[in-house]
Design an enzyme around this catalytic site. Structure first.
Site, PDB file in Angstrom:
ATOM      1  N   CYS A  45       0.831  -1.212   0.000  1.00 44.00           N
ATOM      2  CA  CYS A  45       0.000   0.000   0.000  1.00 44.00           C
ATOM      3  C   CYS A  45       0.864   1.260   0.000  1.00 44.00           C
ATOM      4  O   CYS A  45       0.499   2.264  -0.619  1.00 44.00           O
ATOM      5  CB  CYS A  45      -0.949  -0.018   1.197  1.00 44.00           C
ATOM      6  SG  CYS A  45      -2.134  -1.390   1.111  1.00 44.00           S
ATOM      7  N   THR A  46       1.999   1.203   0.664  1.00 50.28           N
ATOM      8  CA  THR A  46       2.915   2.338   0.658  1.00 50.28           C
ATOM      9  C   THR A  46       3.500   2.535  -0.739  1.00 50.28           C
ATOM     10  O   THR A  46       3.552   3.660  -1.242  1.00 50.28           O
ATOM     11  CB  THR A  46       4.043   2.131   1.695  1.00 50.28           C
ATOM     12  OG1 THR A  46       3.443   2.041   2.995  1.00 50.28           O
ATOM     13  CG2 THR A  46       5.044   3.266   1.664  1.00 50.28           C
TER      14      THR A  46
END
Length: 155
Positions: A45-46
């Site tokens: 997600c980062t």
């Protein structure tokens, strides 16, 4: 429920990282890149958020707004934005109702365990509020460039 290409995208109202309530209908007249992701501060997600950050100006030049949605609370979104200098809003879908409307709240299996969660997905919504393109079960690598190219070529 699942939304399909060519249909009106379901409107919603969710709390945003900027302290306001954001509605999809607020962006009528703009292209919207709506991406659903499982959890702030996790590696995939980062990477995805930072890819959207790095291409933010290119999307803006094409009159496209980026909105990220996860079940995380606003406070966690604020930390995620601050840590990675994200220039777009993240919306808190804590009860996963919007994820369910878009058909991305799924049974997931990992390491022998089953749980409900977000299936990483991206939707491009056109200026009239219709779903123009969808990507489900997104693989992060190269995805943001693919979404940008779709808007550049098709919108």
């Amino acid at each position: 429920m699942t939304v399909h290409t060519g249909e009106k995208a379901p409107d919603f109202a969710l709390p945003s990282s900027n302290g306001e309530t954001v509605k999809l209908s607020d962006y009528k007249g703009k292209n919207v890149v709506l991406y659903f992701y499982p959890k702030d501060m996790t590696p995939g997600c980062t990477t995805e958020a930072c890819d959207f950050r790095d291409h933010h100006e290119s999307f803006a030049e094409l009159d496209a707004v980026i909105l990220g949605i996860s079940p995380d609370p606003v406070e966690r979104h604020e930390k995620f934005i601050d840590k990675h200098d994200l220039p777009f809003q993240l919306l808190a879908d804590e009860d996963h109702k919007v994820a369910e409307e878009y058909g991305v709240w799924k049974l997931k299996k990992a390491f022998g365990n089953e749980s409900m969660g977000i299936e990483r997905s991206t939707f491009v919504i056109d200026k009239e509020g219709n779903l123009a393109k969808e990507w489900r079960k997104v693989k992060v690598d190269g995805h943001v460039e693919e979404a940008l190219e779709f808007i550049r070529e098709e919108m």
